[in-house]
Design a protein around this motif. Sequence first.
Motif, PDB file in Angstrom:
ATOM      1  N   MET A 103      -6.801  -1.270  -3.343  1.00 55.76           N
ATOM      2  CA  MET A 103      -6.158  -2.566  -3.102  1.00 55.76           C
ATOM      3  C   MET A 103      -6.995  -3.721  -3.662  1.00 55.76           C
ATOM      4  N   GLU A 104      -8.296  -3.544  -3.646  1.00 54.21           N
ATOM      5  CA  GLU A 104      -9.116  -4.587  -4.256  1.00 54.21           C
ATOM      6  C   GLU A 104      -8.841  -4.675  -5.755  1.00 54.21           C
ATOM      7  N   GLN A 105      -8.613  -3.509  -6.370  1.00 55.56           N
ATOM      8  CA  GLN A 105      -8.266  -3.515  -7.798  1.00 55.56           C
ATOM      9  C   GLN A 105      -6.988  -4.318  -8.049  1.00 55.56           C
ATOM     10  N   HIS A 128      -2.395   7.623  -4.169  1.00 56.97           N
ATOM     11  CA  HIS A 128      -3.729   7.678  -4.779  1.00 56.97           C
ATOM     12  C   HIS A 128      -4.666   8.579  -3.996  1.00 56.97           C
ATOM     13  N   PRO A 129      -4.297   9.893  -3.893  1.00 59.43           N
ATOM     14  CA  PRO A 129      -5.178  10.808  -3.156  1.00 59.43           C
ATOM     15  C   PRO A 129      -6.579  10.819  -3.769  1.00 59.43           C
ATOM     16  N   GLY A 130      -7.565  10.839  -2.900  1.00 59.10           N
ATOM     17  CA  GLY A 130      -8.942  10.909  -3.389  1.00 59.10           C
ATOM     18  C   GLY A 130      -9.566   9.557  -3.645  1.00 59.10           C
ATOM     19  N   ARG A 131      -8.754   8.485  -3.541  1.00 55.21           N
ATOM     20  CA  ARG A 131      -9.327   7.154  -3.730  1.00 55.21           C
ATOM     21  C   ARG A 131      -9.142   6.338  -2.455  1.00 55.21           C
ATOM     22  N   GLU A 132     -10.137   5.585  -2.137  1.00 58.80           N
ATOM     23  CA  GLU A 132     -10.112   4.794  -0.910  1.00 58.80           C
ATOM     24  C   GLU A 132      -9.071   3.684  -0.996  1.00 58.80           C
ATOM     25  N   LEU A 133      -8.362   3.482   0.119  1.00 59.39           N
ATOM     26  CA  LEU A 133      -7.332   2.442   0.185  1.00 59.39           C
ATOM     27  C   LEU A 133      -7.884   1.074  -0.200  1.00 59.39           C
ATOM     28  N   ILE A 134      -9.036   0.742   0.382  1.00 63.57           N
ATOM     29  CA  ILE A 134      -9.590  -0.593   0.166  1.00 63.57           C
ATOM     30  C   ILE A 134      -9.972  -0.805  -1.295  1.00 63.57           C
ATOM     31  N   GLN A 135     -10.532   0.244  -1.888  1.00 61.89           N
ATOM     32  CA  GLN A 135     -10.935   0.106  -3.301  1.00 61.89           C
ATOM     33  C   GLN A 135      -9.728  -0.094  -4.212  1.00 61.89           C
ATOM     34  N   THR A 176       0.840  -1.203   0.000  1.00 63.44           N
ATOM     35  CA  THR A 176       0.000   0.000   0.000  1.00 63.44           C
ATOM     36  C   THR A 176       0.876   1.254   0.000  1.00 63.44           C
ATOM     37  N   ALA A 177       0.344   2.304  -0.590  1.00 60.36           N
ATOM     38  CA  ALA A 177       0.975   3.629  -0.527  1.00 60.36           C
ATOM     39  C   ALA A 177      -0.142   4.631  -0.764  1.00 60.36           C
ATOM     40  N   GLN A 234      -6.901  -0.097   9.324  1.00 59.22           N
ATOM     41  CA  GLN A 234      -6.603  -0.439   7.933  1.00 59.22           C
ATOM     42  C   GLN A 234      -6.238  -1.918   7.813  1.00 59.22           C
ATOM     43  N   ALA A 235      -5.472  -2.387   8.796  1.00 61.16           N
ATOM     44  CA  ALA A 235      -5.032  -3.789   8.763  1.00 61.16           C
ATOM     45  C   ALA A 235      -6.231  -4.728   8.821  1.00 61.16           C
ATOM     46  N   LYS A 236      -7.188  -4.390   9.683  1.00 66.37           N
ATOM     47  CA  LYS A 236      -8.371  -5.253   9.806  1.00 66.37           C
ATOM     48  C   LYS A 236      -9.178  -5.272   8.503  1.00 66.37           C
ATOM     49  N   ALA A 237      -9.286  -4.080   7.911  1.00 66.12           N
ATOM     50  CA  ALA A 237     -10.055  -3.992   6.661  1.00 66.12           C
ATOM     51  C   ALA A 237      -9.351  -4.760   5.536  1.00 66.12           C
ATOM     52  N   LEU A 238      -8.023  -4.635   5.470  1.00 65.95           N
ATOM     53  CA  LEU A 238      -7.279  -5.338   4.419  1.00 65.95           C
ATOM     54  C   LEU A 238      -7.252  -6.847   4.678  1.00 65.95           C
TER      55      LEU A 238
END
Lengths: 282, 309
Positions: free
Chosen positions: A30-32, A21-28, A16-17, A56-60
């Motif tokens: 990473m799912e991509q 990707h400002p403006g985009r959700e981390l989870i979305q 992750t970084a 974040q860790a739990k969500a990922l």
Amino acid sequence: MSEIKNWRNFRLYVITAADCHPGRELIQVMEQTLIGGADMLQLRNKTGSKREVLEQAKALRELTSKYGVPFIVNDHPDIALEAEADGVHLGQEDMPIAEARQRLGSGKIIGISTQCVEQALAAQAAGADYIGAGPVFPTRTKPDRAAVTTEYIRQAAEAVSIPVVAIGGITPDNAETVLAAGAKRLCAVSAIVGSEDPAAVCLALRKTIAAAGGWQKRLITLNGLAHPTSASRLDELIHLLGQGEKRLVAELDGTVVPRSQWARTLLSEGAKLELVHFVGGG
Amino acid sequence: MAKHESERLSKQSEPQLPGETRNSSPFSSGPAQASAGQDCLLLGGQRLHSRFLMGTGRFPSPWVLQEALKASGAEVITFAVRRVNMDSVEDDSVLQHVTERQLTYLPNTSGAKTADEAVRIARLARAAGLGNWIKVEISGNPRTLLPDPFETMKATERLAKDGFVVLSYTSDDPILCKRLEEAGAAAVMPGGSPIGTGLGLLNPYNLGLIVEEANVPVIVDAGIGSPKDAAEAMELGAAAVLANTPIAKATDPVAMARAFRLAIEAGRLAKLAGRIPKKRYASASSSESGSLFGASIPPKIPPAEGIAW
């Protein structure tokens, strides 16, 4: 030594970084990457509070579980344990491997970044499960570090028997060079998560890795016959076989795998796969 | 016919017909009452207008299959589950030829020798997303392909519990058919004779008994040789007929598909119309009175009782 089944089969490791990707959700984002074929994922958040990193860790963890992909937390064994991650990744300046192992137990994956063969050998001796080798090229993620070049990739691949992941400035354009140096696993960060289409970049990288053929083939049983394959996932295998356009049903080790799950289904050595379809009958 | 429907037809000595949806008894008035429009077959929650279930195997070409399907009027088609041919990247599945039609798909479990194998095939078939009907077909002998009653029983029970609409291909044994019904079969499919033999109905007596006892549709499957066998099955009271080889291997499969359609309709209509009992000796079509040759004493004949058939 990790108990997570088949995790060593990974080939495309994504970290992750969020600042890429400002403006985009981390989870979305990473799912991509998972949709594109990332098969190992690491959470790296050097600036957030521990509470934020844990969330974040739990969500990922939840996301990667859905895709059957191992999940690693950078630095924090306590967060890795609480989020039920599969392991941690350490830097040379972080806590020693032995300490991390003591905290995590034998069932978790421990990886460590290395920049030279001495570090690689030391990591293996200390019980690391894999090493990162890099930065291969100068990188935005770690701007202060000199590139180790593909020469180190060659040396590391020969020096240790644990998995080596080439990292640092790797993009679809230079991936071939890194693979030619002997890398079998690539890790990319900004080239993937900073892209408009992370899935497409992952797919491009996976294709390059597969084309390099540096991957040891797995032997599976396909429709009753022995079948060596470089594919690590079901969708990839069916694509390689040229069967993707058919209306077929896949059964892996006795269980039907719905088409929607093909991209998330890992093929392990000795797997028994049946691909069937409908023919005329009474 | 379901038991609840048997009451209003109790005066008839005919076998009961499962799966009826007729609005009024066709036996009570003229043949118009038995027109195909009102005579639907309820099966697995589907209302079928055609009582012809067609198999899709061994047709000379996909085009012939398609044309035969059109000519047959069939609304249910069967097919088999097999391993994909890895040497070909073209889609050689039978489905690509028929998907534009409104059909109910009935995959079979052919190739299975045990209940376990049949259940496995059924689950694979269901995963294709074409519904939950399954024809349980478990062969106990490679030469006769006759169904294994014990394994068929086990598979029927398990698949019915698993939510499948189970149509069980079985021997023409009345007790076995009853047991399959009790195990959850949505329809029983007694064979007329072994698959692909074209020997027709070897035991019409048994088929009649099966129809009489059944509370689920009886579909005569396997061994049908020509339209007259199909018509016979329908006259015996079968709810429907399944045929494949006699159409696919006919000289003109498309014409034969139409012939089967007509025969099945004719047999059905005849069943509803009520045939005459069989007699040993003749009875003239016209009355004796008024005969030109004035024979006033009727000939002495033995009592002409109907012969059960």
